[in-house]
Structure formats: structure tokens, C-alpha cells
Design a protein around this motif. Structure first.
Motif, PDB file in Angstrom:
ATOM      1  N   MET A 278       0.835  -1.194   0.000  1.00 38.01           N
ATOM      2  CA  MET A 278       0.000   0.000   0.000  1.00 38.01           C
ATOM      3  C   MET A 278       0.879   1.258   0.000  1.00 38.01           C
ATOM      4  O   MET A 278       1.923   1.288   0.658  1.00 38.01           O
ATOM      5  N   PRO A 279       0.478   2.301  -0.745  1.00 39.37           N
ATOM      6  CA  PRO A 279       1.289   3.532  -0.766  1.00 39.37           C
ATOM      7  C   PRO A 279       1.219   4.247   0.586  1.00 39.37           C
ATOM      8  O   PRO A 279       0.201   4.225   1.262  1.00 39.37           O
ATOM      9  N   ARG A 280       2.308   4.900   0.945  1.00 41.77           N
ATOM     10  CA  ARG A 280       2.354   5.635   2.209  1.00 41.77           C
ATOM     11  C   ARG A 280       1.836   7.050   1.967  1.00 41.77           C
ATOM     12  O   ARG A 280       2.091   7.650   0.936  1.00 41.77           O
ATOM     13  N   GLN A 281       1.120   7.562   2.918  1.00 47.87           N
ATOM     14  CA  GLN A 281       0.604   8.925   2.824  1.00 47.87           C
ATOM     15  C   GLN A 281       1.387   9.776   3.815  1.00 47.87           C
ATOM     16  O   GLN A 281       1.411   9.494   5.005  1.00 47.87           O
ATOM     17  N   GLU A 282       2.051  10.827   3.272  1.00 49.29           N
ATOM     18  CA  GLU A 282       2.852  11.694   4.118  1.00 49.29           C
ATOM     19  C   GLU A 282       2.058  12.948   4.449  1.00 49.29           C
ATOM     20  O   GLU A 282       1.391  13.518   3.595  1.00 49.29           O
TER      21      GLU A 282
END
Length: 64
Positions: free
Chosen positions: A3-7
Motif C-alpha cells: 500500500m502507498p504511504r501517505q505523508e
């Protein structure tokens, strides 16, 4: 794991967007309202010699 990381950055709010750097977005500095500005030297006419000392007329030198 894929899953992509959300910054999340502190400078971004929920609705605020990016804040301008300090000094930008402020009103330009100028003379206070109601103050009369006077020349220190007399006004140079178009056909007077240029005050820079070139020997040319003001209209053909710095007056362009």
C-alpha cells in the motif's frame, strides 16, 4: 506492505494549503500616508545638461 504511504506535513493544513514564506504577501513598504515628499535637488529640464556629467542633454542621456 504494497500500500502507498501517505505523508502529512505540518506546513499543510486540512484546508490551508501551502503558507507563503515570511515576507511575501505583505503590503509593500512605502511612505506613511499623509507625508509630503520633497525633492532635495532642483528638477532637471529636458534641455538642461545631464547631471551625471556626460556633457549630453538630459533628454539624450539619463532622461530616456
Amino acid at each position: 506492505a504494497a500500500m502507498p504511504r501517505q505523508e502529512v506535513h505540518d506546513s499543510l493544513g486540512q484546508f490551508g494549503g501551502i503558507q507563503p514564506p515570511p515576507g511575501e504577501g505583505e503590503e509593500p513598504m512605502g511612505p506613511p500616508a499623509g507625508v509630503t515628499i520633497r525633492r532635495q535637488l532642483p528638477k532637471v529640464g529636458r534641455n538642461d545638461p545631464c547631471p551625471c556629467g556626460s556633457g549630453k542633454k538630459h533628454k539624450h542621456c539619463c532622461g530616456r
